[in-house]
Design a protein around this motif. Structure first.
Motif, PDB file in Angstrom:
ATOM      1  N   ARG A  44       0.814  -1.216   0.000  1.00 54.75           N
ATOM      2  CA  ARG A  44       0.000   0.000   0.000  1.00 54.75           C
ATOM      3  C   ARG A  44       0.850   1.270   0.000  1.00 54.75           C
ATOM      4  O   ARG A  44       0.435   2.311   0.483  1.00 54.75           O
ATOM      5  CB  ARG A  44      -0.925   0.009   1.222  1.00 54.75           C
ATOM      6  CG  ARG A  44      -1.864  -1.174   1.243  1.00 54.75           C
ATOM      7  CD  ARG A  44      -2.808  -1.207   2.411  1.00 54.75           C
ATOM      8  NE  ARG A  44      -2.391  -0.405   3.542  1.00 54.75           N
ATOM      9  CZ  ARG A  44      -3.217   0.086   4.443  1.00 54.75           C
ATOM     10  NH1 ARG A  44      -4.500  -0.138   4.353  1.00 54.75           N
ATOM     11  NH2 ARG A  44      -2.763   0.789   5.450  1.00 54.75           N
ATOM     12  N   ARG A  45       2.047   1.207  -0.547  1.00 52.69           N
ATOM     13  CA  ARG A  45       2.918   2.378  -0.584  1.00 52.69           C
ATOM     14  C   ARG A  45       2.383   3.425  -1.537  1.00 52.69           C
ATOM     15  O   ARG A  45       1.860   3.103  -2.606  1.00 52.69           O
ATOM     16  CB  ARG A  45       4.331   1.982  -1.004  1.00 52.69           C
ATOM     17  CG  ARG A  45       5.053   1.245   0.075  1.00 52.69           C
ATOM     18  CD  ARG A  45       6.530   1.141  -0.222  1.00 52.69           C
ATOM     19  NE  ARG A  45       7.173   0.483   0.897  1.00 52.69           N
ATOM     20  CZ  ARG A  45       7.978  -0.546   0.799  1.00 52.69           C
ATOM     21  NH1 ARG A  45       8.298  -1.016  -0.393  1.00 52.69           N
ATOM     22  NH2 ARG A  45       8.492  -1.094   1.866  1.00 52.69           N
ATOM     23  N   THR A  46       2.574   4.672  -1.167  1.00 54.05           N
ATOM     24  CA  THR A  46       2.156   5.777  -2.034  1.00 54.05           C
ATOM     25  C   THR A  46       3.139   5.905  -3.196  1.00 54.05           C
ATOM     26  O   THR A  46       4.286   5.459  -3.110  1.00 54.05           O
ATOM     27  CB  THR A  46       2.136   7.102  -1.253  1.00 54.05           C
ATOM     28  OG1 THR A  46       3.461   7.395  -0.817  1.00 54.05           O
ATOM     29  CG2 THR A  46       1.194   7.029  -0.058  1.00 54.05           C
ATOM     30  N   PRO A  47       2.684   6.533  -4.281  1.00 51.84           N
ATOM     31  CA  PRO A  47       3.600   6.744  -5.413  1.00 51.84           C
ATOM     32  C   PRO A  47       4.859   7.516  -5.006  1.00 51.84           C
ATOM     33  O   PRO A  47       5.954   7.218  -5.506  1.00 51.84           O
ATOM     34  CB  PRO A  47       2.755   7.525  -6.411  1.00 51.84           C
ATOM     35  CG  PRO A  47       1.343   7.130  -6.096  1.00 51.84           C
ATOM     36  CD  PRO A  47       1.320   6.940  -4.607  1.00 51.84           C
ATOM     37  N   SER A  48       4.715   8.484  -4.100  1.00 54.57           N
ATOM     38  CA  SER A  48       5.895   9.255  -3.695  1.00 54.57           C
ATOM     39  C   SER A  48       6.876   8.392  -2.914  1.00 54.57           C
ATOM     40  O   SER A  48       8.090   8.527  -3.069  1.00 54.57           O
ATOM     41  CB  SER A  48       5.487  10.482  -2.874  1.00 54.57           C
ATOM     42  OG  SER A  48       4.828  10.097  -1.685  1.00 54.57           O
ATOM     43  N   LYS A  49       6.383   7.475  -2.090  1.00 53.85           N
ATOM     44  CA  LYS A  49       7.266   6.583  -1.342  1.00 53.85           C
ATOM     45  C   LYS A  49       7.960   5.616  -2.304  1.00 53.85           C
ATOM     46  O   LYS A  49       9.150   5.340  -2.173  1.00 53.85           O
ATOM     47  CB  LYS A  49       6.472   5.815  -0.287  1.00 53.85           C
ATOM     48  CG  LYS A  49       7.276   4.813   0.524  1.00 53.85           C
ATOM     49  CD  LYS A  49       8.298   5.495   1.423  1.00 53.85           C
ATOM     50  CE  LYS A  49       9.040   4.517   2.274  1.00 53.85           C
ATOM     51  NZ  LYS A  49       8.746   4.586   3.684  1.00 53.85           N
ATOM     52  N   LYS A  50       7.215   5.111  -3.288  1.00 51.14           N
ATOM     53  CA  LYS A  50       7.814   4.219  -4.286  1.00 51.14           C
ATOM     54  C   LYS A  50       8.920   4.938  -5.057  1.00 51.14           C
ATOM     55  O   LYS A  50       9.975   4.358  -5.315  1.00 51.14           O
ATOM     56  CB  LYS A  50       6.747   3.694  -5.243  1.00 51.14           C
ATOM     57  CG  LYS A  50       5.796   2.713  -4.591  1.00 51.14           C
ATOM     58  CD  LYS A  50       4.716   2.285  -5.564  1.00 51.14           C
ATOM     59  CE  LYS A  50       3.712   1.365  -4.901  1.00 51.14           C
ATOM     60  NZ  LYS A  50       2.635   0.972  -5.817  1.00 51.14           N
TER      61      LYS A  50
END
Length: 63
Positions: A44-50
Motif C-alpha cells: 500500500r505504498r504511495t507513489p511518492s514513497k515508491k
C-alpha cells in the motif's frame, strides 16, 4: 517552538517507555522464542514513497 513545547500541550494518554519495554518483553517471552513478526509487504505504498525508494536503490543503496 520545540518538540518539547508541543509535548506540554498533549492531553492524551502518556506512555512510560521503560514500563512499555518491560511489558512488551514479557508478552514476547510468554509467546515463546519462535515469535515471527511479518515484515511490511509494501503493498500500500504511495507513489511518492515508491519513487523515493527507487531513487535510493538507483544510488546502489538499500534502505
Amino acid at each position: 517552538m520545540s518538540k518539547t513545547d508541543d509535548a506540554a500541550d498533549w492531553t492524551g494518554k502518556r506512555i512510560d517507555f521503560v514500563s512499555f519495554k518491560e511489558a512488551l518483553a514479557a508478552r514476547r517471552d510468554a509467546l515463546g522464542a519462535d515469535l515471527v513478526i511479518p515484515r511490511n509487504s509494501g503493498a500500500r505504498r504511495t507513489p511518492s514513497k515508491k519513487a523515493l525508494l527507487a531513487a535510493i536503490e538507483n544510488t546502489g543503496k538499500r534502505w
